[in-house]
Enzyme design. Sequence first.
Site, PDB file in Angstrom:
ATOM      1  N   LYS A 122      17.651  59.818  34.550  1.00  0.00           N
ATOM      2  CA  LYS A 122      18.253  59.101  33.422  1.00  0.00           C
ATOM      3  C   LYS A 122      17.150  58.336  32.709  1.00  0.00           C
ATOM      4  O   LYS A 122      16.443  57.536  33.317  1.00  0.00           O
ATOM      5  CB  LYS A 122      19.334  58.130  33.902  1.00  0.00           C
ATOM      6  CG  LYS A 122      20.039  57.421  32.750  1.00  0.00           C
ATOM      7  CD  LYS A 122      21.190  56.566  33.249  1.00  0.00           C
ATOM      8  CE  LYS A 122      21.914  55.894  32.088  1.00  0.00           C
ATOM      9  NZ  LYS A 122      23.046  55.074  32.565  1.00  0.00           N
ATOM     10  N   ASP A 269      34.405  60.738  29.366  1.00  0.00           N
ATOM     11  CA  ASP A 269      33.114  61.347  29.722  1.00  0.00           C
ATOM     12  C   ASP A 269      32.410  60.553  30.814  1.00  0.00           C
ATOM     13  O   ASP A 269      31.363  60.968  31.306  1.00  0.00           O
ATOM     14  CB  ASP A 269      32.211  61.465  28.489  1.00  0.00           C
ATOM     15  CG  ASP A 269      31.948  60.120  27.831  1.00  0.00           C
ATOM     16  OD1 ASP A 269      32.918  59.492  27.383  1.00  0.00           O
ATOM     17  OD2 ASP A 269      30.780  59.690  27.770  1.00  0.00           O
TER      18      ASP A 269
END
Length: 522
Positions: A122, A269
């Site tokens: 990330k 999501d």
Amino acid sequence: MKFNIQETFNKELPADPIMENSRRQVEKACFSYATPKQTANPSMVHVSPEMANELGFSKGDTQSEEFLKIFTGNKVIDGTTPYAMCYGGHQFGNWAGQLGDGRAINLTEIEHNGKHWALQLKGAGETPYSRTADGLAVLRSSIREYLCSEAMYHLGVPTTRALSLALTGDQVLRDVLYNGNAAYEKGAVVSRIAPSFLRFGNYQIFAAREDTATMRTLVDYTIKHFFPELGEPSKDTYAQFFQAVADATLEMLVHWQRVGFVHGVMNTDNLSILGLTIDYGPYGWLEGYDHGWTPNTTDRQHSRYRYGNQPNIGLWNLYQLANAIFPLVEEAEPLENVLEGFKTKFEEKYLVMMKSKIGLYEKDDLDQQLINDLEENLQLTETDMTLFFRNLADIKKDAGNVDSFLKIVGEAFYAPDEVKGEVLDKWALWFTTYQNRLKKETLADAERKAKMNAVNPKYVLRNYMAQLAIDEADKGDYALIDLLFVLLKKPYDEQPENEKWFAKRPDWARNKVGCSMLSCSS
């Protein structure tokens, strides 16, 4: 370093045929290839020994130059092709269309000791799904994600994991509160680990585009690898798959409520298909017990994602997933039955969970009312959730009057002088009822205390604690990151040497950015 690479996602599912890394709408594909961005001067800040061990990495591995390069995005593992997932989602209740991994890049999948793991970075740079963003992350948000992922695991909450936290050596421009005051911050990368990073939105995107064929392929893949006990694909199997996802989501939500965790941005999501806590952004831990609290500045007006509403949002999100997979089931009733059952199951599991928090194990029809009254009382004046439930275990069956009760739990009140008049009367009534109820329990006080302490953590990652670690890390001092990391590995233990962290939020943190106010860039 050796990797037992066992890739499935990018081998069995359709890929985006366009190889260039440009922002675009990606059709009829589950992912796009994306290579992590090379960084200026990477350095490792922290590595989770437990997660490294789970993946089969030795201490020598984690201290190697190769490990540093791979988990900062500066080297691609031999024989792999990193990628970003395509998905959509409802954001704050509104369909947002294509979203996708805008700042996450999946490196590969490996197996170790019979467990399957997806490795993801990330903050490793832009992907076709980055929209107008840069795909990067900063040290501030990365510390929060790294510490909380592992803290949640040790609390027993279903979660994605974190392997490492590293600096990139780059500067990243961020507007913390979205108020026009952008500033440069230290760039960072977290390596995130999970059996899969599939979300509700992965399925929704194909439903929205009426691409039933690709969705069926993805659902079949998901069942094959993560719900194999359901058997071969069929309409009935798809309904059972939805039931399994609902059950896993429910389990996760009950744990969130148990420990006082507020996700802050429960968009579809951001909900894992495996019922794992995913995407640690503007999360927070209840300081004062408040069903109406949300840590997300973007959500302040409507408080959609407030603590007390998380179960309802979980159900709402499941409705959206049901709508998405309806073309596979072709009947509403099986899906509706799951959704209706969710409400009943949640109430049952929540009651059992709350009873365990106050040390009640025998059946009693009045327990629901006792818990309702407790939850109301806890909001009469600001009352620290973690302190209250942890200290409640020290109450004995023959504790006596309300004064003895307040002596034990009084430390949890932020304004003790408010516990008078009607507030005091309500607590006195509740405590009398609770005392009488405790006398029906067969467990001795010491046994009950041990069981209560096993579900009521003494230490959680309060936002001010994370912020203190961030402030020190900004100066190049990572000692507090390590201290908190070690502390939170044993959240249910007494740890006398760390008693100072078992305390109410200090006044200075009440309105400090990062301690009470968090944005989606957090």
